[in-house]
Design a protein around this motif. Structure first.
Motif, PDB file in Angstrom:
ATOM      1  N   GLU A 158       0.812  -1.215   0.000  1.00 30.59           N
ATOM      2  CA  GLU A 158       0.000   0.000   0.000  1.00 30.59           C
ATOM      3  C   GLU A 158       0.850   1.273   0.000  1.00 30.59           C
ATOM      4  O   GLU A 158       0.325   2.374   0.082  1.00 30.59           O
ATOM      5  N   GLY A 159       2.173   1.103  -0.083  1.00 26.32           N
ATOM      6  CA  GLY A 159       3.064   2.243  -0.231  1.00 26.32           C
ATOM      7  C   GLY A 159       3.302   3.064   1.020  1.00 26.32           C
ATOM      8  O   GLY A 159       3.790   4.188   0.937  1.00 26.32           O
ATOM      9  N   MET A 160       2.962   2.526   2.178  1.00 30.26           N
ATOM     10  CA  MET A 160       3.173   3.276   3.413  1.00 30.26           C
ATOM     11  C   MET A 160       4.665   3.352   3.761  1.00 30.26           C
ATOM     12  O   MET A 160       5.123   4.316   4.359  1.00 30.26           O
ATOM     13  N   VAL A 161       5.407   2.311   3.402  1.00 34.31           N
ATOM     14  CA  VAL A 161       6.850   2.269   3.640  1.00 34.31           C
ATOM     15  C   VAL A 161       7.526   2.059   2.286  1.00 34.31           C
ATOM     16  O   VAL A 161       7.136   1.177   1.522  1.00 34.31           O
ATOM     17  N   ASP A 162       8.526   2.872   1.984  1.00 28.64           N
ATOM     18  CA  ASP A 162       9.282   2.753   0.738  1.00 28.64           C
ATOM     19  C   ASP A 162      10.416   1.750   0.954  1.00 28.64           C
ATOM     20  O   ASP A 162      11.389   2.046   1.661  1.00 28.64           O
ATOM     21  N   ALA A 163      10.282   0.565   0.380  1.00 31.59           N
ATOM     22  CA  ALA A 163      11.274  -0.487   0.581  1.00 31.59           C
ATOM     23  C   ALA A 163      12.651  -0.081   0.056  1.00 31.59           C
ATOM     24  O   ALA A 163      13.662  -0.343   0.710  1.00 31.59           O
ATOM     25  N   ILE A 164      12.706   0.576  -1.093  1.00 36.35           N
ATOM     26  CA  ILE A 164      14.005   0.961  -1.664  1.00 36.35           C
ATOM     27  C   ILE A 164      14.633   2.086  -0.847  1.00 36.35           C
ATOM     28  O   ILE A 164      15.836   2.072  -0.582  1.00 36.35           O
ATOM     29  N   GLY A 165      13.840   3.035  -0.417  1.00 41.72           N
ATOM     30  CA  GLY A 165      14.373   4.090   0.446  1.00 41.72           C
ATOM     31  C   GLY A 165      14.903   3.518   1.752  1.00 41.72           C
ATOM     32  O   GLY A 165      15.972   3.917   2.229  1.00 41.72           O
ATOM     33  N   SER A 166      14.181   2.566   2.320  1.00 41.58           N
ATOM     34  CA  SER A 166      14.616   1.927   3.563  1.00 41.58           C
ATOM     35  C   SER A 166      15.870   1.098   3.328  1.00 41.58           C
ATOM     36  O   SER A 166      16.792   1.097   4.153  1.00 41.58           O
ATOM     37  N   LEU A 167      15.918   0.394   2.191  1.00 44.76           N
ATOM     38  CA  LEU A 167      17.094  -0.389   1.819  1.00 44.76           C
ATOM     39  C   LEU A 167      18.327   0.512   1.756  1.00 44.76           C
ATOM     40  O   LEU A 167      19.392   0.173   2.283  1.00 44.76           O
ATOM     41  N   LYS A 168      18.188   1.658   1.107  1.00 45.25           N
ATOM     42  CA  LYS A 168      19.312   2.596   0.975  1.00 45.25           C
ATOM     43  C   LYS A 168      19.785   3.091   2.333  1.00 45.25           C
ATOM     44  O   LYS A 168      20.985   3.255   2.563  1.00 45.25           O
ATOM     45  N   LYS A 169      18.849   3.344   3.240  1.00 49.80           N
ATOM     46  CA  LYS A 169      19.227   3.780   4.599  1.00 49.80           C
ATOM     47  C   LYS A 169      20.033   2.702   5.304  1.00 49.80           C
ATOM     48  O   LYS A 169      21.020   2.992   5.986  1.00 49.80           O
ATOM     49  N   CYS A 170      19.613   1.447   5.146  1.00 50.03           N
ATOM     50  CA  CYS A 170      20.335   0.341   5.790  1.00 50.03           C
ATOM     51  C   CYS A 170      21.714   0.148   5.167  1.00 50.03           C
ATOM     52  O   CYS A 170      22.684  -0.122   5.876  1.00 50.03           O
ATOM     53  N   LEU A 171      21.816   0.282   3.859  1.00 50.01           N
ATOM     54  CA  LEU A 171      23.111   0.144   3.201  1.00 50.01           C
ATOM     55  C   LEU A 171      24.065   1.250   3.654  1.00 50.01           C
ATOM     56  O   LEU A 171      25.235   0.995   3.941  1.00 50.01           O
ATOM     57  N   GLU A 172      23.544   2.454   3.774  1.00 49.86           N
ATOM     58  CA  GLU A 172      24.361   3.569   4.265  1.00 49.86           C
ATOM     59  C   GLU A 172      24.827   3.306   5.704  1.00 49.86           C
ATOM     60  O   GLU A 172      25.983   3.544   6.041  1.00 49.86           O
ATOM     61  N   LYS A 173      23.932   2.800   6.534  1.00 50.33           N
ATOM     62  CA  LYS A 173      24.280   2.489   7.921  1.00 50.33           C
ATOM     63  C   LYS A 173      25.345   1.394   7.975  1.00 50.33           C
ATOM     64  O   LYS A 173      26.286   1.465   8.763  1.00 50.33           O
ATOM     65  N   PHE A 174      25.216   0.376   7.125  1.00 44.01           N
ATOM     66  CA  PHE A 174      26.238  -0.676   7.050  1.00 44.01           C
ATOM     67  C   PHE A 174      27.585  -0.081   6.659  1.00 44.01           C
ATOM     68  O   PHE A 174      28.617  -0.411   7.261  1.00 44.01           O
ATOM     69  N   GLU A 175      27.587   0.782   5.649  1.00 40.02           N
ATOM     70  CA  GLU A 175      28.840   1.372   5.185  1.00 40.02           C
ATOM     71  C   GLU A 175      29.506   2.216   6.265  1.00 40.02           C
ATOM     72  O   GLU A 175      30.726   2.283   6.339  1.00 40.02           O
ATOM     73  N   LYS A 176      28.715   2.842   7.121  1.00 39.95           N
ATOM     74  CA  LYS A 176      29.267   3.653   8.208  1.00 39.95           C
ATOM     75  C   LYS A 176      29.762   2.806   9.372  1.00 39.95           C
ATOM     76  O   LYS A 176      30.758   3.139  10.006  1.00 39.95           O
ATOM     77  N   THR A 177      29.050   1.716   9.668  1.00 35.69           N
ATOM     78  CA  THR A 177      29.341   0.960  10.888  1.00 35.69           C
ATOM     79  C   THR A 177      30.059  -0.366  10.657  1.00 35.69           C
ATOM     80  O   THR A 177      30.748  -0.854  11.547  1.00 35.69           O
ATOM     81  N   GLY A 178      29.851  -0.973   9.489  1.00 39.90           N
ATOM     82  CA  GLY A 178      30.396  -2.303   9.243  1.00 39.90           C
ATOM     83  C   GLY A 178      29.566  -3.418   9.869  1.00 39.90           C
ATOM     84  O   GLY A 178      29.927  -4.592   9.775  1.00 39.90           O
ATOM     85  N   ASN A 179      28.443  -3.079  10.473  1.00 37.25           N
ATOM     86  CA  ASN A 179      27.574  -4.071  11.120  1.00 37.25           C
ATOM     87  C   ASN A 179      26.766  -4.805  10.050  1.00 37.25           C
ATOM     88  O   ASN A 179      25.894  -4.224   9.399  1.00 37.25           O
ATOM     89  N   THR A 180      27.054  -6.089   9.869  1.00 39.98           N
ATOM     90  CA  THR A 180      26.395  -6.859   8.817  1.00 39.98           C
ATOM     91  C   THR A 180      24.916  -7.129   9.091  1.00 39.98           C
ATOM     92  O   THR A 180      24.206  -7.591   8.202  1.00 39.98           O
ATOM     93  N   GLU A 181      24.446  -6.817  10.281  1.00 39.53           N
ATOM     94  CA  GLU A 181      23.007  -6.917  10.530  1.00 39.53           C
ATOM     95  C   GLU A 181      22.237  -6.060   9.530  1.00 39.53           C
ATOM     96  O   GLU A 181      21.153  -6.425   9.091  1.00 39.53           O
ATOM     97  N   TYR A 182      22.806  -4.926   9.153  1.00 43.57           N
ATOM     98  CA  TYR A 182      22.134  -4.048   8.200  1.00 43.57           C
ATOM     99  C   TYR A 182      22.018  -4.689   6.825  1.00 43.57           C
ATOM    100  O   TYR A 182      21.102  -4.371   6.064  1.00 43.57           O
ATOM    101  N   LEU A 183      22.923  -5.609   6.485  1.00 48.96           N
ATOM    102  CA  LEU A 183      22.814  -6.314   5.214  1.00 48.96           C
ATOM    103  C   LEU A 183      21.620  -7.269   5.217  1.00 48.96           C
ATOM    104  O   LEU A 183      21.007  -7.505   4.174  1.00 48.96           O
ATOM    105  N   ILE A 184      21.308  -7.805   6.393  1.00 56.35           N
ATOM    106  CA  ILE A 184      20.103  -8.627   6.532  1.00 56.35           C
ATOM    107  C   ILE A 184      18.889  -7.769   6.205  1.00 56.35           C
ATOM    108  O   ILE A 184      17.995  -8.193   5.454  1.00 56.35           O
ATOM    109  N   ASP A 185      18.847  -6.563   6.734  1.00 59.50           N
ATOM    110  CA  ASP A 185      17.732  -5.653   6.461  1.00 59.50           C
ATOM    111  C   ASP A 185      17.685  -5.252   4.989  1.00 59.50           C
ATOM    112  O   ASP A 185      16.604  -5.166   4.403  1.00 59.50           O
ATOM    113  N   VAL A 186      18.854  -5.010   4.382  1.00 58.77           N
ATOM    114  CA  VAL A 186      18.912  -4.687   2.953  1.00 58.77           C
ATOM    115  C   VAL A 186      18.247  -5.797   2.146  1.00 58.77           C
ATOM    116  O   VAL A 186      17.412  -5.538   1.271  1.00 58.77           O
ATOM    117  N   ALA A 187      18.610  -7.034   2.445  1.00 57.63           N
ATOM    118  CA  ALA A 187      18.045  -8.179   1.721  1.00 57.63           C
ATOM    119  C   ALA A 187      16.534  -8.271   1.929  1.00 57.63           C
ATOM    120  O   ALA A 187      15.786  -8.548   0.977  1.00 57.63           O
TER     121      ALA A 187
END
Length: 109
Positions: free
Chosen positions: A42-71
């Motif tokens: 229903e478009g309430m959450v933008d999956a690609i926008g959220s994916l990009k936020k998680c990828l950025e967080k991974f790149e800053k922290t190195g925490n691979t948990e964010y890659l789980i969220d990206v997937a």
């Protein structure tokens, strides 16, 4: 050199632990945010926008948990495409390509 069976290849080239962690994250998210269908279809959450936020967080922290969220966000977008998005298998000609050089290219030189 034989390629091996599907099971042999997957046991060497696939991470079943990653899938298990993705599934666990889905269960947590369901209770935290509600059903994915309502959030993403229903478009309430933008999956690609959220994916990009998680990828950025991974790149800053190195925490691979964010890659789980990206997937998981990629999976949600696949499950609930927006607009004219579609799935069509592509061949090498239409591949996005890789960033770097693969071992097979090196071996063929």
């Amino acid at each position: 050199m034989g390629l091996g069976t599907t099971a042999d290849i997957l046991n060497k080239e696939y991470c079943f632990e990653f899938d298990k962690k993705r599934q666990n994250a889905i269960l947590v998210s369901y209770h935290k945010y509600g059903p994915s269908k309502q959030n993403f279809k229903e478009g309430m959450v933008d999956a690609i926008g959220s994916l990009k936020k998680c990828l950025e967080k991974f790149e800053k922290t190195g925490n691979t948990e964010y890659l789980i969220d990206v997937a998981n966000y990629a999976m949600f977008r696949y499950m609930y495409p927006q607009g004219k998005e579609y799935y069509q298998a592509t061949d090498s000609k239409d591949s996005a390509g890789i960033d770097g050089i693969c071992i097979k290219e090196i071996q063929e030189v």
